[in-house]
Design a protein around this motif. Structure first.
Motif, PDB file in Angstrom:
ATOM      1  N   ASP A  86     -51.002  48.194  40.133  1.00 27.47           N
ATOM      2  CA  ASP A  86     -50.363  47.381  39.092  1.00 27.47           C
ATOM      3  C   ASP A  86     -49.812  48.220  37.943  1.00 27.47           C
ATOM      4  OD1 ASP A  86     -50.729  45.042  40.446  1.00 27.47           O
ATOM      5  OD2 ASP A  86     -52.453  44.364  39.282  1.00 27.47           O
ATOM      6  N   THR A  87     -50.539  49.224  37.512  1.00 29.75           N
ATOM      7  CA  THR A  87     -50.066  50.076  36.421  1.00 29.75           C
ATOM      8  C   THR A  87     -49.899  51.526  36.866  1.00 29.75           C
ATOM      9  OG1 THR A  87     -52.333  50.487  35.604  1.00 29.75           O
ATOM     10  CG2 THR A  87     -51.145  48.610  34.676  1.00 29.75           C
ATOM     11  N   LEU A  88     -49.823  51.738  38.165  1.00 27.50           N
ATOM     12  CA  LEU A  88     -49.707  53.097  38.689  1.00 27.50           C
ATOM     13  C   LEU A  88     -48.500  53.823  38.116  1.00 27.50           C
ATOM     14  CD1 LEU A  88     -50.246  54.175  42.367  1.00 27.50           C
ATOM     15  CD2 LEU A  88     -48.190  54.902  41.164  1.00 27.50           C
ATOM     16  N   GLU A  89     -47.366  53.130  38.023  1.00 29.57           N
ATOM     17  CA  GLU A  89     -46.151  53.807  37.547  1.00 29.57           C
ATOM     18  C   GLU A  89     -46.284  54.250  36.097  1.00 29.57           C
ATOM     19  OE1 GLU A  89     -42.939  50.446  36.786  1.00 29.57           O
ATOM     20  OE2 GLU A  89     -44.367  49.887  38.364  1.00 29.57           O
ATOM     21  N   GLU A  90     -47.038  53.492  35.283  1.00 28.01           N
ATOM     22  CA  GLU A  90     -47.222  53.886  33.886  1.00 28.01           C
ATOM     23  C   GLU A  90     -48.148  55.097  33.774  1.00 28.01           C
ATOM     24  OE1 GLU A  90     -47.485  50.460  30.925  1.00 28.01           O
ATOM     25  OE2 GLU A  90     -47.577  49.397  32.844  1.00 28.01           O
ATOM     26  N   THR A  91     -49.230  55.090  34.544  1.00 28.47           N
ATOM     27  CA  THR A  91     -50.129  56.249  34.516  1.00 28.47           C
ATOM     28  C   THR A  91     -49.418  57.500  35.017  1.00 28.47           C
ATOM     29  OG1 THR A  91     -52.145  54.934  34.722  1.00 28.47           O
ATOM     30  CG2 THR A  91     -52.252  57.204  35.501  1.00 28.47           C
ATOM     31  N   ALA A  92     -48.646  57.363  36.085  1.00 21.26           N
ATOM     32  CA  ALA A  92     -47.918  58.517  36.614  1.00 21.26           C
ATOM     33  C   ALA A  92     -46.951  59.068  35.565  1.00 21.26           C
ATOM     34  CB  ALA A  92     -47.173  58.132  37.889  1.00 21.26           C
ATOM     35  N   TYR A  93     -46.251  58.183  34.863  1.00 21.62           N
ATOM     36  CA  TYR A  93     -45.297  58.649  33.855  1.00 21.62           C
ATOM     37  C   TYR A  93     -46.016  59.197  32.622  1.00 21.62           C
ATOM     38  CZ  TYR A  93     -41.190  58.877  30.874  1.00 21.62           C
ATOM     39  OH  TYR A  93     -40.198  59.329  30.039  1.00 21.62           O
ATOM     40  N   PHE A  94     -47.155  58.609  32.279  1.00 22.55           N
ATOM     41  CA  PHE A  94     -47.975  59.141  31.192  1.00 22.55           C
ATOM     42  C   PHE A  94     -48.330  60.603  31.464  1.00 22.55           C
ATOM     43  CE2 PHE A  94     -52.360  60.111  29.889  1.00 22.55           C
ATOM     44  CZ  PHE A  94     -52.315  59.882  28.519  1.00 22.55           C
ATOM     45  N   LEU A  95     -48.742  60.895  32.694  1.00 24.09           N
ATOM     46  CA  LEU A  95     -49.055  62.275  33.065  1.00 24.09           C
ATOM     47  C   LEU A  95     -47.789  63.137  33.064  1.00 24.09           C
ATOM     48  CD1 LEU A  95     -51.525  61.611  36.034  1.00 24.09           C
ATOM     49  CD2 LEU A  95     -52.131  62.308  33.709  1.00 24.09           C
ATOM     50  N   ASP A  96     -46.703  62.588  33.556  1.00 24.02           N
ATOM     51  CA  ASP A  96     -45.446  63.320  33.641  1.00 24.02           C
ATOM     52  C   ASP A  96     -44.957  63.758  32.261  1.00 24.02           C
ATOM     53  OD1 ASP A  96     -43.349  64.279  35.401  1.00 24.02           O
ATOM     54  OD2 ASP A  96     -42.050  62.761  34.525  1.00 24.02           O
ATOM     55  N   LEU A  97     -45.182  62.911  31.254  1.00 20.97           N
ATOM     56  CA  LEU A  97     -44.753  63.226  29.895  1.00 20.97           C
ATOM     57  C   LEU A  97     -45.494  64.415  29.303  1.00 20.97           C
ATOM     58  CD1 LEU A  97     -44.458  59.698  28.206  1.00 20.97           C
ATOM     59  CD2 LEU A  97     -42.614  61.374  28.420  1.00 20.97           C
ATOM     60  N   GLN A  98     -46.726  64.651  29.774  1.00 17.04           N
ATOM     61  CA  GLN A  98     -47.583  65.611  29.086  1.00 17.04           C
ATOM     62  C   GLN A  98     -47.981  66.829  29.914  1.00 17.04           C
ATOM     63  OE1 GLN A  98     -50.382  63.778  26.165  1.00 17.04           O
ATOM     64  NE2 GLN A  98     -49.987  61.917  27.333  1.00 17.04           N
ATOM     65  N   LEU A  99     -47.522  66.885  31.162  1.00 17.10           N
ATOM     66  CA  LEU A  99     -47.869  68.024  32.007  1.00 17.10           C
ATOM     67  C   LEU A  99     -46.647  68.906  32.219  1.00 17.10           C
ATOM     68  CD1 LEU A  99     -50.042  66.260  34.741  1.00 17.10           C
ATOM     69  CD2 LEU A  99     -50.863  67.665  32.829  1.00 17.10           C
ATOM     70  N   PRO A 100     -46.731  70.184  31.892  1.00 18.20           N
ATOM     71  CA  PRO A 100     -45.603  71.083  32.137  1.00 18.20           C
ATOM     72  C   PRO A 100     -45.417  71.321  33.627  1.00 18.20           C
ATOM     73  CG  PRO A 100     -47.506  72.324  31.382  1.00 18.20           C
ATOM     74  CD  PRO A 100     -47.877  70.880  31.271  1.00 18.20           C
ATOM     75  N   PRO A 101     -44.234  71.799  34.037  1.00 16.16           N
ATOM     76  CA  PRO A 101     -44.003  72.085  35.460  1.00 16.16           C
ATOM     77  C   PRO A 101     -45.005  73.116  35.978  1.00 16.16           C
ATOM     78  CG  PRO A 101     -41.944  72.123  34.228  1.00 16.16           C
ATOM     79  CD  PRO A 101     -43.048  72.054  33.214  1.00 16.16           C
ATOM     80  N   GLY A 102     -45.347  72.968  37.240  1.00 13.87           N
ATOM     81  CA  GLY A 102     -46.300  73.900  37.832  1.00 13.87           C
ATOM     82  C   GLY A 102     -46.858  73.346  39.119  1.00 13.87           C
ATOM     83  N   LYS A 103     -48.175  73.442  39.283  1.00 12.55           N
ATOM     84  CA  LYS A 103     -48.824  72.947  40.497  1.00 12.55           C
ATOM     85  C   LYS A 103     -48.530  71.453  40.692  1.00 12.55           C
ATOM     86  CE  LYS A 103     -52.779  76.144  40.103  1.00 12.55           C
ATOM     87  NZ  LYS A 103     -54.245  76.221  39.915  1.00 12.55           N
TER      88      LYS A 103
END
Length: 323
Positions: A86-103
């Motif tokens: 239900d909120t998977l897309e928000e959690t994924a984008y929350f992480l995307d906003l704060q994690l630099p490129p890498g693994k």
């Protein structure tokens, strides 16, 4: 052998359902990972056990810390997060906003519980692990894997309440697929902005308001009275709103509260085409910020991140005019 860290947060992928009582139980991690043997080692950690509508910033903060800790471990090659849909897309984008490129960081879930016929959880998890273990998945931002498809966190959305093919990226389509033992990509995205120092604890002060027929300014006034620091407005079509909303928009902007415009349509983005009263061209002249390529819930997360960094009006506008 690749080593993948599996961070579990609950959701349908981690549930079994009793049709007679309605009770939902949590299976052991072996139910999810016991079949993943051979070339990929999976190390599991429970972050929380929540249905995704129950997720709050407390759980998201704990998940972000767990992901960062896992990525910092030289023994870990990638991270998979299991999550309710239900909120998977928000959690994924929350992480995307704060994690630099890498693994690689891959989020997945399931539309059917583990004990339902045709459950999709095991296949989704297997494909997510394979995507996370693939070197070509590095530096692509946070990914979402569902039904063999690999999606970018910034574009993917849940389009159906119950279909196994619920997750789609209306504008871009999937970035690629998991075929056999590996991930295959058909194109790469321009890197998205990253805000590793953002604190979205003030998310509750960013209001998301959907435009509807014959809507009045009192909806925006309510947000301002409740201390809104930012407003995301889901407009009609290419970026149009009922004229009665205009006084509220003017009051918000005059008070220094940024108003970010997205479209309530599943595809496309606001363009400011029409110059009539309430049209997008007029809104742009008023100082409304037009968001590219983001849904309302994701624009809300991005605006909260920007406000936490004390971004001024010019920086907010610049941030939303790029992915």
């Amino acid at each position: 052998m690749s080593t993948i860290k599996l961070l579990t947060t609950g959701g349908t992928i981690a549930m079994s359902h009793d049709a007679n009582t309605g009770k939902v139980d949590r299976p052991t991690n072996e139910v999810l990972t016991g079949w993943l043997k051979g070339t990929i080692e999976v190390v599991s950690e429970d972050v929380c056990n929540k249905s995704s509508p129950q997720m709050t910033l407390v759980e998201l903060g704990a998940l972000l810390r767990a992901v960062k800790s896992s990525l910092a471990d030289p023994k870990i090659d990638g991270v998979v997060v299991t999550h309710g849909t239900d909120t998977l897309e928000e959690t994924a984008y929350f992480l995307d906003l704060q994690l630099p490129p890498g693994k690689p960081v891959v989020v997945t879930g399931a539309m059917k519980a583990s004990n339902e016929a045709g459950t999709d959880g095991p296949a989704n998890l297997m494909n997510a692990v394979r995507a996370a273990a693939c070197a070509d998945s590095r530096s692509r931002g946070v990914l979402v894997v569902m039904q063999d498809e690999i999606h970018a966190a910034r574009y993917v959305t849940k389009m159906h309440t119950s279909s196994l093919h619920a997750f789609r990226s209306p504008e871009s389509g999937p970035l690629g697929w998991v075929r056999g033992e590996k991930a295959e990509y058909r194109f790469s995205l321009e890197p998205a902005a990253c805000y590793p120092d953002a604190d979205v604890s003030s998310l509750s002060s960013v209001f998301l308001i959907k435009a509807v027929l014959d809507m009045g300014a009192e909806w925006l006034d309510f947000a301002l009275e409740r201390g809104a620091r930012g407003i995301v407005l889901e407009a009609f079509g290419q970026g149009n709103v009922p004229p009665a909303l205009l006084p509220g928009i003017r009051r918000a902007i005059a008070a220094g509260v940024p108003v970010v415009l997205v479209s309530r349509c599943a595809g496309g983005e606001p363009q400011g085409t029409y110059g009539y009263e309430g049209g997008g061209a007029m809104l742009r002249e008023l100082g409304v910020v037009f968001a590219r390529e983001l849904s309302g819930p994701k624009a809300r997360l991005k605006l909260a991140a920007l406000l936490s960094l004390h971004a001024d009006a010019a920086k907010v506008r610049a941030a939303f005019e790029r992915p």
